[in-house]
Design an enzyme around this catalytic site. Structure first.
Site, mmCIF file in Angstrom:
data_model
loop_
_atom_site.group_PDB
_atom_site.id
_atom_site.type_symbol
_atom_site.label_atom_id
_atom_site.label_comp_id
_atom_site.label_asym_id
_atom_site.label_seq_id
_atom_site.Cartn_x
_atom_site.Cartn_y
_atom_site.Cartn_z
ATOM 1 N N ILE A 13 -104.374 -63.711 5.834
ATOM 2 C CA ILE A 13 -102.963 -63.817 6.232
ATOM 3 C C ILE A 13 -102.145 -64.435 5.093
ATOM 4 C CG2 ILE A 13 -101.369 -64.652 8.007
ATOM 5 C CD1 ILE A 13 -103.881 -64.919 9.863
ATOM 6 N N LEU A 34 -111.374 -70.939 -2.437
ATOM 7 C CA LEU A 34 -112.063 -69.635 -2.510
ATOM 8 C C LEU A 34 -113.360 -69.615 -1.692
ATOM 9 C CD1 LEU A 34 -111.495 -68.763 -6.300
ATOM 10 C CD2 LEU A 34 -110.138 -68.020 -4.331
ATOM 11 N N SER A 125 -103.064 -71.207 16.665
ATOM 12 C CA SER A 125 -103.738 -70.035 17.225
ATOM 13 C C SER A 125 -103.558 -70.004 18.737
ATOM 14 C CB SER A 125 -105.226 -70.156 16.890
ATOM 15 O OG SER A 125 -105.976 -69.288 17.691
ATOM 16 N N TYR A 149 -113.680 -74.975 16.740
ATOM 17 C CA TYR A 149 -112.582 -74.386 15.946
ATOM 18 C C TYR A 149 -111.244 -74.578 16.677
ATOM 19 C CZ TYR A 149 -109.275 -70.824 14.471
ATOM 20 O OH TYR A 149 -108.115 -70.189 14.084
ATOM 21 N N LYS A 153 -107.450 -76.887 16.025
ATOM 22 C CA LYS A 153 -106.039 -76.456 16.092
ATOM 23 C C LYS A 153 -105.249 -77.363 17.050
ATOM 24 C CE LYS A 153 -106.403 -72.919 13.317
ATOM 25 N NZ LYS A 153 -105.950 -73.094 11.928
ATOM 26 N N PHE A 178 -101.667 -64.594 17.737
ATOM 27 C CA PHE A 178 -102.549 -63.894 18.670
ATOM 28 C C PHE A 178 -103.618 -63.158 17.823
ATOM 29 C CE2 PHE A 178 -101.304 -65.074 22.916
ATOM 30 C CZ PHE A 178 -100.373 -66.037 22.548
ATOM 31 N N ASN A 198 -116.483 -61.005 12.478
ATOM 32 C CA ASN A 198 -116.398 -61.638 13.798
ATOM 33 C C ASN A 198 -115.369 -60.942 14.675
ATOM 34 O OD1 ASN A 198 -118.088 -63.998 13.387
ATOM 35 N ND2 ASN A 198 -116.576 -64.522 11.835
HETATM 36 N N1 LIG Z 1 -107.290 -64.258 11.391
HETATM 37 C C1 LIG Z 1 -107.144 -64.647 12.662
HETATM 38 O O1 LIG Z 1 -107.559 -63.946 13.578
HETATM 39 C C2 LIG Z 1 -106.442 -65.953 12.990
HETATM 40 C C3 LIG Z 1 -105.951 -66.160 14.290
HETATM 41 C C4 LIG Z 1 -105.323 -67.369 14.588
HETATM 42 C C5 LIG Z 1 -105.197 -68.346 13.609
HETATM 43 N N2 LIG Z 1 -105.684 -68.123 12.365
HETATM 44 C C6 LIG Z 1 -105.566 -69.183 11.350
HETATM 45 O O2 LIG Z 1 -104.808 -68.698 10.256
HETATM 46 C C7 LIG Z 1 -105.263 -69.290 9.044
HETATM 47 C C8 LIG Z 1 -105.552 -68.191 8.044
HETATM 48 O O3 LIG Z 1 -106.509 -67.299 8.587
HETATM 49 P P1 LIG Z 1 -107.087 -66.079 7.771
HETATM 50 O O4 LIG Z 1 -107.501 -65.044 8.759
HETATM 51 O O5 LIG Z 1 -106.179 -65.708 6.671
HETATM 52 O O6 LIG Z 1 -108.411 -66.762 7.207
HETATM 53 P P2 LIG Z 1 -109.091 -66.677 5.760
HETATM 54 O O7 LIG Z 1 -110.434 -67.275 5.873
HETATM 55 O O8 LIG Z 1 -108.974 -65.284 5.230
HETATM 56 O O9 LIG Z 1 -108.128 -67.625 4.893
HETATM 57 C C9 LIG Z 1 -108.273 -69.025 4.881
HETATM 58 C C10 LIG Z 1 -108.343 -69.466 3.430
HETATM 59 O O10 LIG Z 1 -108.477 -70.885 3.387
HETATM 60 C C11 LIG Z 1 -109.375 -71.208 2.328
HETATM 61 N N3 LIG Z 1 -109.916 -72.542 2.626
HETATM 62 C C12 LIG Z 1 -110.693 -72.919 3.670
HETATM 63 N N4 LIG Z 1 -110.969 -74.232 3.598
HETATM 64 C C13 LIG Z 1 -110.336 -74.705 2.482
HETATM 65 C C14 LIG Z 1 -110.242 -75.985 1.870
HETATM 66 N N5 LIG Z 1 -110.875 -77.054 2.341
HETATM 67 N N6 LIG Z 1 -109.495 -76.098 0.734
HETATM 68 C C15 LIG Z 1 -108.868 -75.030 0.206
HETATM 69 N N7 LIG Z 1 -108.933 -73.797 0.742
HETATM 70 C C16 LIG Z 1 -109.655 -73.639 1.876
HETATM 71 C C17 LIG Z 1 -110.388 -70.077 2.309
HETATM 72 O O11 LIG Z 1 -111.018 -69.913 1.056
HETATM 73 C C18 LIG Z 1 -109.517 -68.864 2.662
HETATM 74 O O12 LIG Z 1 -109.029 -68.222 1.491
HETATM 75 C C19 LIG Z 1 -106.470 -70.146 9.410
HETATM 76 O O13 LIG Z 1 -106.052 -71.478 9.548
HETATM 77 C C20 LIG Z 1 -106.898 -69.584 10.755
HETATM 78 O O14 LIG Z 1 -107.548 -70.547 11.545
HETATM 79 C C21 LIG Z 1 -106.291 -66.938 12.017
#
Ligand SMILES: NC(=O)c1ccc[n+]([C@@H]2O[C@H](COP(=O)([O-])OP(=O)(O)OC[C@H]3O[C@@H](n4cnc5c(N)ncnc54)[C@H](O)[C@@H]3O)[C@@H](O)[C@H]2O)c1
Length: 338
Positions: A13, A34, A125, A149, A153, A178, A198
């Protein structure tokens, strides 16, 4: 020109949001360790926008390195995506999730405070609505969660409420997503999960591209029209544009607040709806099996989007067909991801 720090900006995202920010004239600084993304994303963002982000490979747990980033760039606001996000994994290694997501966020908040940066858009979320609320989910419902998880949040939302209560300069948008799916229409960036996906859409697209044999659908005996679970899918570009709207509101506001907004389409699609739409978009047959229900899955949920429509002046513009078409465009151009 405002400069935005995007944590987790090379993730799924985050990368799409960086593209929209650059295209709307913001300067973008990214910190990401990363752990769940590829450095190639930085090149891809450049290929789409012909502009560069300032990328720093930094772990949010590392106060000193994060502080250096704030010292080097004058940051106006933070969009905080970085975190671990796999619900199932979080039940196996809960302490890693609490450490990374909670301590990482606390470190970020402490550095922000040190540099007097109080504007934050936070990735929350729909999982914060737990499994007891009626649908559609409304922002005022009580919060709970069924996984470590999800609890990170709920807790981070509370951290931000408490920070604002103690210092009214904290100005925060809690965006409750969502089910984000889809990819940038260019096919340069998209969702690239490590290992077995997942989530439904990346699983389907890996079946379509031949990386996996068949999809497992968990349960076809739910009280829904076709028996499969219903979720509220939102195109990642619409979701990213919701962040820009939330950011504009924060930057323009004269009275800092902490507000939660649902970002969803406001309606639900079943697993079988998604499978059929994907088959239509890709022209590929998706083989599937019906497996037993998964623990913790609820039959259906979707967002009440009135508040985000009214207060953020934001609408979803992309359909399930757009989500499937763009996912397939990304997956077929990048069969093995980045
Ligand atoms: N994708 C979904 O379905 C979804 C739904 C609801 C909420 N979210 C939330 O949105 C956010 C982004 O989700 P996404 O799908 O892009 O996930 P993603 O895993 O693709 O992106 C998260 C990024 O955070 C980085 N990261 C994790 N821990 C870190 C740390 N300690 N320091 C620096 N970087 C770190 C990872 O390398 C990754 O690039 C997350 O917080 C996730 O919980 C995602």
């Amino acid at each position: 020109m405002k400069r935005i720090l995007v944590t987790g900006g090379t993730g799924f995202i985050g990368s799409h949001t960086c593209v929209e920010l650059l295209q709307q004239g913001y300067k973008v600084v990214v910190v990401d360790n990363l752990c769940n993304s590829s450095p190639e994303v930085v090149n891809r963002i450049h290929a789409i926008t012909n502009q560069s982000i300032e990328f720093h490979k930094v772990d949010l747990l590392d106060y000193d390195s994060l502080s250096q980033v704030f010292k080097q760039h004058k940051i106006d606001a933070v969009i905080h995506f970085a975190g671990l996000k796999a619900v199932g994994e979080s039940t196996k290694v809960p302490l890693n999730y609490y450490h990374n997501n909670l301590t990482g966020t606390l470190t970020l908040l402490r550095v922000m405070q040190e540099y007097s940066v109080f504007n934050m858009v936070f990735s929350s979320s729909a999982t914060v609505y737990g499994d007891k609320n009626p649908i559609p989910f409304v922002e005022t419902f009580p919060l709970s969660s069924t996984s470590p998880y999800g609890r990170t949040k709920v807790m981070i939302e509370q951290f931000l409420q408490d920070a604002h209560a103690s210092d009214s300069r904290w100005n925060v948008s809690l965006l409750r997503y969502f089910n984000p799916v889809g990819a940038h229409p260019s096919g340069f960036i998209g969702e690239d999960p490590n290992g077995v996906p997942n989530n439904l859409m990346p699983f389907i697209s890996q079946v379509a591209v031949g990386r996996r044999e068949k999809l497992q659908i968990f349960g076809d005996d739910y009280p829904t029209p076709d028996g499969t679970c219903i979720r509220d899918y939102i195109h990642v570009v619409d979701l990213s544009l919701g962040h820009i709207k939330a950011l504009e509101k924060l930057i323009a506001s004269t009275k800092p607040t902490v507000e939660a907004y649902n970002l969803g389409a406001g309606n639900g699609c079943s697993v079988l709806d998604v499978v059929r739409a994907f088959e239509k978009s890709s022209g590929k047959k998706i083989n599937y099996d019906i497996a037993p229900r998964r623990d913790g899955d609820i039959a259906a949920f979707y967002a009440d989007t009135k508040k985000s429509y009214q207060e953020l002046d934001w609408r979803v513009e992309r359909s399930l067909d757009d989500m499937c078409r763009d996912t397939w465009n990304w997956q077929s151009k990048n069969p093995n991801g980045y």
